[in-house]
Design a protein around this motif. Sequence first.
Motif, PDB file in Angstrom:
ATOM      1  N   LEU A   1       0.833  -1.212   0.000  1.00  0.00           N
ATOM      2  CA  LEU A   1       0.000   0.000   0.000  1.00  0.00           C
ATOM      3  C   LEU A   1       0.863   1.256   0.000  1.00  0.00           C
ATOM      4  N   GLU A   2       1.946   1.242   0.776  1.00  0.00           N
ATOM      5  CA  GLU A   2       2.828   2.409   0.809  1.00  0.00           C
ATOM      6  C   GLU A   2       3.518   2.620  -0.535  1.00  0.00           C
ATOM      7  N   ALA A   3       3.682   1.538  -1.303  1.00  0.00           N
ATOM      8  CA  ALA A   3       4.351   1.645  -2.604  1.00  0.00           C
ATOM      9  C   ALA A   3       3.419   2.148  -3.699  1.00  0.00           C
ATOM     10  N   VAL A   4       2.183   1.695  -3.698  1.00  0.00           N
ATOM     11  CA  VAL A   4       1.306   2.006  -4.843  1.00  0.00           C
ATOM     12  C   VAL A   4       0.397   3.204  -4.611  1.00  0.00           C
TER      13      VAL A   4
ATOM     14  N   SER B   1      -4.990  -2.873   7.177  1.00  0.00           N
ATOM     15  CA  SER B   1      -3.655  -2.609   6.649  1.00  0.00           C
ATOM     16  C   SER B   1      -3.484  -1.135   6.297  1.00  0.00           C
ATOM     17  N   LEU B   2      -4.520  -0.516   5.764  1.00  0.00           N
ATOM     18  CA  LEU B   2      -4.433   0.900   5.406  1.00  0.00           C
ATOM     19  C   LEU B   2      -4.231   1.766   6.650  1.00  0.00           C
ATOM     20  N   VAL B   3      -4.810   1.363   7.759  1.00  0.00           N
ATOM     21  CA  VAL B   3      -4.623   2.102   9.008  1.00  0.00           C
ATOM     22  C   VAL B   3      -3.153   2.100   9.424  1.00  0.00           C
ATOM     23  N   LYS B   4      -2.409   1.062   9.048  1.00  0.00           N
ATOM     24  CA  LYS B   4      -1.023   0.885   9.507  1.00  0.00           C
ATOM     25  C   LYS B   4       0.008   1.586   8.634  1.00  0.00           C
ATOM     26  N   VAL B   5      -0.380   2.175   7.509  1.00  0.00           N
ATOM     27  CA  VAL B   5       0.621   2.818   6.649  1.00  0.00           C
ATOM     28  C   VAL B   5       1.187   4.053   7.339  1.00  0.00           C
ATOM     29  N   ASP B   6       2.344   4.479   6.896  1.00  0.00           N
ATOM     30  CA  ASP B   6       3.023   5.650   7.453  1.00  0.00           C
ATOM     31  C   ASP B   6       2.357   6.924   6.919  1.00  0.00           C
TER      32      ASP B   6
ATOM     33  N   ASP C   1     -10.791   5.363  11.204  1.00  0.00           N
ATOM     34  CA  ASP C   1      -9.482   5.494  11.850  1.00  0.00           C
ATOM     35  C   ASP C   1      -8.500   6.218  10.938  1.00  0.00           C
ATOM     36  N   ILE C   2      -8.586   5.985   9.639  1.00  0.00           N
ATOM     37  CA  ILE C   2      -7.631   6.604   8.711  1.00  0.00           C
ATOM     38  C   ILE C   2      -7.779   8.120   8.657  1.00  0.00           C
ATOM     39  N   PHE C   3      -8.935   8.636   9.057  1.00  0.00           N
ATOM     40  CA  PHE C   3      -9.097  10.091   9.133  1.00  0.00           C
ATOM     41  C   PHE C   3      -8.484  10.626  10.421  1.00  0.00           C
ATOM     42  N   ASP C   4      -8.543   9.852  11.479  1.00  0.00           N
ATOM     43  CA  ASP C   4      -7.895  10.240  12.737  1.00  0.00           C
ATOM     44  C   ASP C   4      -6.380  10.335  12.575  1.00  0.00           C
ATOM     45  N   THR C   5      -5.806   9.429  11.780  1.00  0.00           N
ATOM     46  CA  THR C   5      -4.356   9.394  11.630  1.00  0.00           C
ATOM     47  C   THR C   5      -3.834  10.357  10.577  1.00  0.00           C
ATOM     48  N   GLY C   6      -4.724  10.942   9.770  1.00  0.00           N
ATOM     49  CA  GLY C   6      -4.300  11.838   8.713  1.00  0.00           C
ATOM     50  C   GLY C   6      -4.025  11.146   7.397  1.00  0.00           C
ATOM     51  N   VAL C   7      -4.186   9.827   7.346  1.00  0.00           N
ATOM     52  CA  VAL C   7      -4.015   9.100   6.086  1.00  0.00           C
ATOM     53  C   VAL C   7      -5.042   9.573   5.062  1.00  0.00           C
ATOM     54  N   ALA C   8      -6.264   9.830   5.518  1.00  0.00           N
ATOM     55  CA  ALA C   8      -7.326  10.294   4.626  1.00  0.00           C
ATOM     56  C   ALA C   8      -7.845  11.642   5.101  1.00  0.00           C
ATOM     57  N   ARG C   9      -8.410  12.393   4.142  1.00  0.00           N
ATOM     58  CA  ARG C   9      -8.922  13.722   4.472  1.00  0.00           C
ATOM     59  C   ARG C   9     -10.347  13.951   3.970  1.00  0.00           C
ATOM     60  N   ARG C  10     -10.652  13.438   2.796  1.00  0.00           N
ATOM     61  CA  ARG C  10     -11.938  13.743   2.150  1.00  0.00           C
ATOM     62  C   ARG C  10     -12.706  12.442   1.917  1.00  0.00           C
ATOM     63  N   LEU C  11     -14.040  12.526   1.924  1.00  0.00           N
ATOM     64  CA  LEU C  11     -14.876  11.331   1.826  1.00  0.00           C
ATOM     65  C   LEU C  11     -16.095  11.575   0.952  1.00  0.00           C
ATOM     66  N   ASP C  12     -16.308  10.680   0.010  1.00  0.00           N
ATOM     67  CA  ASP C  12     -17.579  10.591  -0.718  1.00  0.00           C
ATOM     68  C   ASP C  12     -18.126   9.201  -0.452  1.00  0.00           C
ATOM     69  N   PHE C  13     -19.383   9.124   0.007  1.00  0.00           N
ATOM     70  CA  PHE C  13     -19.914   7.837   0.459  1.00  0.00           C
ATOM     71  C   PHE C  13     -21.427   7.802   0.268  1.00  0.00           C
ATOM     72  N   SER C  14     -22.025   6.647   0.666  1.00  0.00           N
ATOM     73  CA  SER C  14     -23.481   6.476   0.558  1.00  0.00           C
ATOM     74  C   SER C  14     -24.139   6.232   1.909  1.00  0.00           C
TER      75      SER C  14
ATOM     76  N   VAL D   1      -9.047   6.781  -3.361  1.00  0.00           N
ATOM     77  CA  VAL D   1      -8.919   5.365  -3.008  1.00  0.00           C
ATOM     78  C   VAL D   1     -10.292   4.809  -2.678  1.00  0.00           C
ATOM     79  N   CYS D   2     -10.633   3.686  -3.298  1.00  0.00           N
ATOM     80  CA  CYS D   2     -11.884   2.999  -2.990  1.00  0.00           C
ATOM     81  C   CYS D   2     -11.558   1.760  -2.161  1.00  0.00           C
ATOM     82  N   LEU D   3     -12.020   1.758  -0.937  1.00  0.00           N
ATOM     83  CA  LEU D   3     -11.878   0.610  -0.049  1.00  0.00           C
ATOM     84  C   LEU D   3     -13.238  -0.070   0.011  1.00  0.00           C
TER      85      LEU D   3
END
Length: 560
Positions: free
Chosen positions: A43-46, A69-74, A95-108, A53-55
């Motif tokens: 994940l850190e490489a690609v 796994s995404l939660v664990k990236v640097d 959790d990924i928003f708490d860590t700063g990995v993600a910032r914006r969200l489009d969802f249903s 990103v669609c999870l």
Amino acid sequence: MNAMTEPGRWNRRALNHAARLARAEQACGTSKLLRAEQTVALLEAVIEPGDRVCLEGNNQKQADFLARSLVKVDPQRVHDLHMVQSVLSLPEHLDIFDTGVARRLDFSFSGPQAGRLAQLVSQGRLEIGAIHTYLELFSRYFVDLTPHVAMVAAHAADAEGNLFTGPNTEDTPAIVEATAFSGGIVIAQVNELLPPGQALPRIDIPAGWVSFVVQAPRPNVIEPLFTRDPAQISEVQVLMAMMAIKGIYAEYGVQRLNHGIGFDTAAIELLLPTYGESLGLKGKICQHWALNPHPALIPAIEAGWVQSIHSFGSELGMEDYIRARSDVFFTGPDGSLRSHRAFCQAAGHYACDLFIGSTLQMDLDGNSSTATLGRIAGFGGAPNMGADARGRRHVSPAWLRAGEEARRGRSGAAGTPRGQKLVVQMVETYREHMQPAFVERLDAWTLAEQAGMALPPIMIYGEDVTHVLTEEGLANLLLCRNDAEREQAIRGVAGYTPVGLGRDRRMVEHLRDRGVIRRPADLGIDPRLATRQLLAARSMRDLVRASGGLYQPPARFRNW
């Protein structure tokens, strides 16, 4: 050299794709099939900062190992991601928003994460692009929200990387196709990796569309979202189900339909072989469904009521039953269900004559929402199911009659003839914790103000609602001549809520005389006969018996 022929001018996505694969090869080696412990490095490489990103998070199937796994990236390497996914179900999705990995969200839909989502928005840690319907979000995957990286879940993969999604295909085809054909990276977690030479039961996603496959340490999460224990159905819900069958399904001859999730619609399904049979309705209503394989439908299927069911997803424990009833369900040569959320949403929007579901709040215009104070739950598929499809052109008796009533109600039968979809909101006047379902003003307006939304998050607009059904009676909004009558029709079935107590009693009685409002007695229904004895199954064990032992409920639903 002309800019139009400059090397790289028209293949930037391909070059970027190649660069991502090169980084993955350096980090994880040359194989498409990776070990679970390589996932974070992959994940850190690609993934690049700012990527879309669609999870895969569906109503039921979750790419849970990839989420963890995404939660664990640097966050120094992967940050400010724009997440585009239909459902937020797991804690890791936020959790990924708490860590700063993600910032914006489009969802249903956010379901169990609705409260936490609202908190993150209020803290400024998460930006919402939009709350979509499923079809709307899937469509945007192919326009302006195309994922750079997609992480999906499948049941099994073969040595080449072909995927078998099993009965819970759900969102996977829409996600993979949008990503794979736009230079994106597709990563699949699988429950089982077959050895070379062993074939999959069927190929649902071809290997050429998949960049990497990881065997997860344990099977992915699947939630039995549509299972309802008949023991929990109340006699009030039985009464409402009787009114729905006699006052709507029978009168309009509804053959093609979708049911929302809930005990009230489960009651309808369980009354078809009993109460529906007593009304002589078999073969006249409810033959074709856009619906998950609800266990509550087993008695109706066994009694010959149901001809076909196309499903958004599957339901745990129904696998053997589905395999044995392939005339009813859409199955592959291997016998397992082929669900498809995007296609089934389209079927529910265009091919069905009726949607019946519930809501948390409804206002005097008939607008409804499941977004309440402190909770941003989203909508899921309800706006697609519960909307009149303006592009529809094929006719059916139910569609034509609803359109005729709407035209007559609005303008005395003048105007261009067209049909209309039946959209029913079936709700008890008070929901849990004695919160009134009917309100003067939706919480959605306050949520919009708090979150800076351009529009309030209304689930189904009042202009699409044709009927409101409560324990008090049935209001046919199609027959209302103006906004004042619509308001009084809604108040007239709102019971002892403040909205109901504010009714104009004289006008409500006038609407009842015209048949706009009908009480159980007006439909020839004696509430004293609305007992649980009418249900074709009154427990999970009864459903198992009705299936001939084919249905195997999840452990949490077994109490014997």
